[in-house]
Write a protein that holds these residues in place. Sequence first.
Motif, PDB file in Angstrom:
ATOM      1  N   PHE A 118       0.871  -1.184   0.000  1.00 53.15           N
ATOM      2  CA  PHE A 118       0.000   0.000   0.000  1.00 53.15           C
ATOM      3  C   PHE A 118       0.898   1.221   0.000  1.00 53.15           C
ATOM      4  O   PHE A 118       1.745   1.376   0.880  1.00 53.15           O
ATOM      5  N   HIS A 119       0.701   2.061  -1.000  1.00 52.56           N
ATOM      6  CA  HIS A 119       1.555   3.252  -1.115  1.00 52.56           C
ATOM      7  C   HIS A 119       0.854   4.469  -0.521  1.00 52.56           C
ATOM      8  O   HIS A 119      -0.337   4.672  -0.719  1.00 52.56           O
ATOM      9  N   GLU A 178       1.508   8.688  -0.204  1.00 57.35           N
ATOM     10  CA  GLU A 178       2.283   9.917  -0.427  1.00 57.35           C
ATOM     11  C   GLU A 178       1.990  10.813   0.773  1.00 57.35           C
ATOM     12  O   GLU A 178       0.855  11.191   1.008  1.00 57.35           O
ATOM     13  N   VAL A 208      -1.840  -2.346  -3.852  1.00 55.02           N
ATOM     14  CA  VAL A 208      -3.261  -2.498  -3.543  1.00 55.02           C
ATOM     15  C   VAL A 208      -3.821  -1.132  -3.144  1.00 55.02           C
ATOM     16  O   VAL A 208      -3.085  -0.204  -2.819  1.00 55.02           O
ATOM     17  N   ALA A 238       5.905   9.230  -6.235  1.00 49.71           N
ATOM     18  CA  ALA A 238       4.621   8.596  -6.523  1.00 49.71           C
ATOM     19  C   ALA A 238       4.455   8.378  -8.023  1.00 49.71           C
ATOM     20  O   ALA A 238       3.935   7.343  -8.456  1.00 49.71           O
ATOM     21  N   THR A 251      -3.429   6.726 -17.221  1.00 47.19           N
ATOM     22  CA  THR A 251      -4.201   6.493 -15.997  1.00 47.19           C
ATOM     23  C   THR A 251      -5.694   6.461 -16.301  1.00 47.19           C
ATOM     24  O   THR A 251      -6.429   5.615 -15.788  1.00 47.19           O
ATOM     25  N   ALA A 264      -5.552   8.920   1.501  1.00 49.02           N
ATOM     26  CA  ALA A 264      -4.684   7.831   1.053  1.00 49.02           C
ATOM     27  C   ALA A 264      -5.542   6.813   0.311  1.00 49.02           C
ATOM     28  O   ALA A 264      -6.262   6.046   0.933  1.00 49.02           O
ATOM     29  N   GLU A 265      -5.489   6.850  -0.997  1.00 45.88           N
ATOM     30  CA  GLU A 265      -6.301   5.943  -1.812  1.00 45.88           C
ATOM     31  C   GLU A 265      -5.429   4.937  -2.544  1.00 45.88           C
ATOM     32  O   GLU A 265      -5.935   4.134  -3.324  1.00 45.88           O
ATOM     33  N   GLY A 266      -4.137   5.008  -2.361  1.00 47.00           N
ATOM     34  CA  GLY A 266      -3.257   4.110  -3.097  1.00 47.00           C
ATOM     35  C   GLY A 266      -3.235   4.422  -4.576  1.00 47.00           C
ATOM     36  O   GLY A 266      -2.999   3.545  -5.402  1.00 47.00           O
ATOM     37  N   ASP A 267      -3.511   5.679  -4.946  1.00 43.86           N
ATOM     38  CA  ASP A 267      -3.589   6.025  -6.369  1.00 43.86           C
ATOM     39  C   ASP A 267      -2.422   6.903  -6.813  1.00 43.86           C
ATOM     40  O   ASP A 267      -2.509   7.563  -7.842  1.00 43.86           O
ATOM     41  N   PHE A 268      -1.354   6.947  -6.030  1.00 44.77           N
ATOM     42  CA  PHE A 268      -0.122   7.650  -6.402  1.00 44.77           C
ATOM     43  C   PHE A 268      -0.360   9.138  -6.634  1.00 44.77           C
ATOM     44  O   PHE A 268       0.130   9.713  -7.591  1.00 44.77           O
ATOM     45  N   GLN A 269      -1.167   9.729  -5.782  1.00 39.66           N
ATOM     46  CA  GLN A 269      -1.424  11.167  -5.913  1.00 39.66           C
ATOM     47  C   GLN A 269      -1.098  11.863  -4.603  1.00 39.66           C
ATOM     48  O   GLN A 269      -1.045  11.227  -3.548  1.00 39.66           O
ATOM     49  N   SER A 270      -0.932  13.179  -4.691  1.00 44.12           N
ATOM     50  CA  SER A 270      -0.743  13.963  -3.476  1.00 44.12           C
ATOM     51  C   SER A 270      -2.008  13.890  -2.629  1.00 44.12           C
ATOM     52  O   SER A 270      -3.107  13.777  -3.164  1.00 44.12           O
ATOM     53  N   PRO A 271      -1.842  13.986  -1.301  1.00 44.67           N
ATOM     54  CA  PRO A 271      -3.013  13.753  -0.448  1.00 44.67           C
ATOM     55  C   PRO A 271      -3.965  14.938  -0.341  1.00 44.67           C
ATOM     56  O   PRO A 271      -3.539  16.083  -0.189  1.00 44.67           O
ATOM     57  N   ARG A 306       2.344  -0.041 -13.121  1.00 45.85           N
ATOM     58  CA  ARG A 306       1.874  -0.461 -14.449  1.00 45.85           C
ATOM     59  C   ARG A 306       2.695  -1.633 -14.960  1.00 45.85           C
ATOM     60  O   ARG A 306       2.152  -2.593 -15.505  1.00 45.85           O
TER      61      ARG A 306
END
Lengths: 149, 488
Positions: free
Chosen positions: A23-24, A26, A54, A34, B256, B155-162, A42
Motif C-alpha cells: 500500500f503506497h 504519499e 493495492v 509517486a 491512468t 490515502a487511496e493508493g492512487d499515487f497522488q498527493s493527499p 503499471r
Amino acid sequence: MAYLNLFWPEGAVLPRMVPLDIFHMETGGCAGCAIELRSLSRALVEGHSDIRFVSTPRQAGLLLVTGSLTVDMAPVVELAWQAMPGTRLLAAVGDCAVDGGIFAPGYAVLGGVGGRARASLLLPGCPPSPAEVLDALIRWRTQGEGEAT
Amino acid sequence: MTAQVPDLIRSGMPSACAGRFVLDGGTWRDMVENLRHSTLPLLGLWSDGVQVHALFMEGTRPLLASVAVMDGRYLALSPVRAGAAAYERITQDLWGIEGMGATDSAPWLDQGRWPVTWPLHDRPPPAPAPPEGVEFTDDAAMVQAGGTVVGYGPAEGDFQSPFHLRLGLPGERIMQVRTRMGYAHRGLCARMRGATVAQAARLVARIDATVTVAHQVAFARALGAAGEHAGADMDDAAMFVSELERIAIHLDTLATAAELLADGRFAILAATLLERVRQACREGCGSRLLFDVLPPAGDAGRTVSIPMEVLTELRTGCATLRHLFWRPRGMAMQARGRGIVPADVARRWGIAGCVGRASGVEGDLRPYVSRSAGREGTGGDVADRLAMRLHEVEMAVDILSTFDGAAVSMPAGYDVHGSGEGMGCVEGPTGPVWHWVRLAHGRVAAWWCGDASLLLFQALPGILSGAVYEDVPLILTSLGLSAAGADL
C-alpha cells in the motif's frame, strides 16, 4: 523428472513465493516518487508479477511511504498502519521519506518517516527510478523480509 | 460610472515589479466594485505581510494590484471573484490577515495540528490544542436527503498527493462535496524566505513533480525580471523542456484514465510511450522527471536533446492512440458526458489552461502556439479534456521536431547578488503557473507562486455534483489535480 526427490519430505526446503501486497502513501512531498511508483505499478500489472500495489491498507503487507511526513498526514499514516492485518512492514522510498530530504522539519513537516519509525527498507533517491525501486524490493525479498513487527 | 479595471489598477503607484501597481484603500475598493462588471480573470491573491497582492491576467500579460494591509485586514475579492476564496483563507491561515467581507473565513490549510497559528506572522501566537477529530457541517438539503457520506482520500493508493473529499450520496449521485486540504502543505513560503537563489531553485523544482519544468521556467523568468538577467537566451531551452514535460504529463494522465476506463490497449501503448519519453529525458536531460534542468539549479551550459527516433515513435504512437481513442466503444464514447465543466463555470472560477480550453475558454500563454480552432470538442466533459491532452501531445511532438534532433544549450548560469522584484508566468501542462519573487541582496525576501490546481479544487463541488461515485477517480484524473501544487 530427475529432480522429484526435491519434493520428498526429506528434500531441500524450497521457499514459497508469497505475494507482496504494497500500500503506497504519499505523505506530502512533490509526488515525484509517486509518479515513478505509478510507472512501476503499471509494469508489475503488465508483467503479472506477484508484487502488487493495492488500494487499501487492509489488504497490504508492506506500507510504502514516499514524501516528507507532514503534520497533517502523520495521523493518517498511523491509521493506515493500524488497519494493516497481521505481519506488516514499513518501507521508506525517496530522500524525503528516508530523512526529510530537501524538506527539513518545520512547522508543517515532521521530517522523513524513516527517521521516526523502524523501516525494513530504506531507498534514497530524488526520485529513485522504477527500476531502482523494483531492484530494491526484489533484493530485500530475497534477502529475507526482516523481522516483522 | 464604471471605469475599466486595468486602467484603474494602472492609476496606482508603479512599484519595483513591472506590472505591479500599489493602490490606496479607496482605489482598491473601487477596483473590487468595478470587478463585478468586468471579466478580467483573477489568477492569484497572496500577501507578503505588509501588502496584499492580486494577480490578474490581461490577455497574456500579468497585471498586479497591491494594497497595504491596515490593522491586519483588507477588502476581500471573493464576493466578486469566486476563485479568490481559497487564496483569502490561505492568507488568513498563514499570515493572520483577514479579508473583510470574504465569502468564507474557515481555515483552508490549517487543520489545527500545526504547532503555531499564523506561521508567517511576525509574532505567531501559540496554537491551541489539536482537535480530537474532524468536524464537517453538512448542508440542510443534504441532512434532509439523508443517505451515505463517503470519504475519498487522503490515502487511496492512487499515487497522488493527499487531499480529502467528503462526498454526500443521498442516492446514486453525488449531492454535496466538501474538500479538506492542507495534507500536502510543507510551508514552502517559510522555507523560501532567506534562501539563496540556488537553494530556492532546488525547492521550486520540487513544488510539484507534475509541473516541475513550468515552475522552474516561471521562477527563472521572475528572477530575470527581478534582476538584469533577462531570460532572452532561455527561450529555446525553456520551450524544449516545457514541451517535453507536457508530453510526459499528458501521456501519464491518458494512461491512468485508460486504466480507469479499462482500455488495456490504450493504457499499454500510452504507458510504453511515456516510459520511452522518461528514458529519453534521463539520457538527454539528466533527469527522468526533468528536475533541476534549468539554471540556477541545473548545470549551466549543458545541452539537452531528444533523439529523432523517439519523436518518430511518438508520432506514430499518437496516431494509434488517436485511432484507439475515437474507435467505437473506445474511451471517447465511454467518457462522454461525465464530469462536465461548462464554459461559464470555468470562467467563473478562472479555470484556464488545458482544462479551460476543453471547456471552450480560449487562452494560451505560449506565444509559439496557435491553436487550430474547432479541432477538438469544447463541451468540457472528460472525453473533451482527454482529447485536448492527446491533441497537445501531438502539437508538442511537432514543436520538438522543429529542433531536428539538435541539442539545445541551457543558458549560462548566473549568481544573483542584487535586489529587485519580478513576476514570471508560463503555461504549464494543466494551466498557468506563476511565480512572484522579491530579492534582497541575493536572497529571497518574499515569494509566492500558484498553479491551476487551487482553482480546480475550489471548482470541484460544482464539477462532481451529479456524478456517480465510481466516476470520481476518472474525473479527478482528467482534471490533472495536484494537491502538492495547491497546498505548497
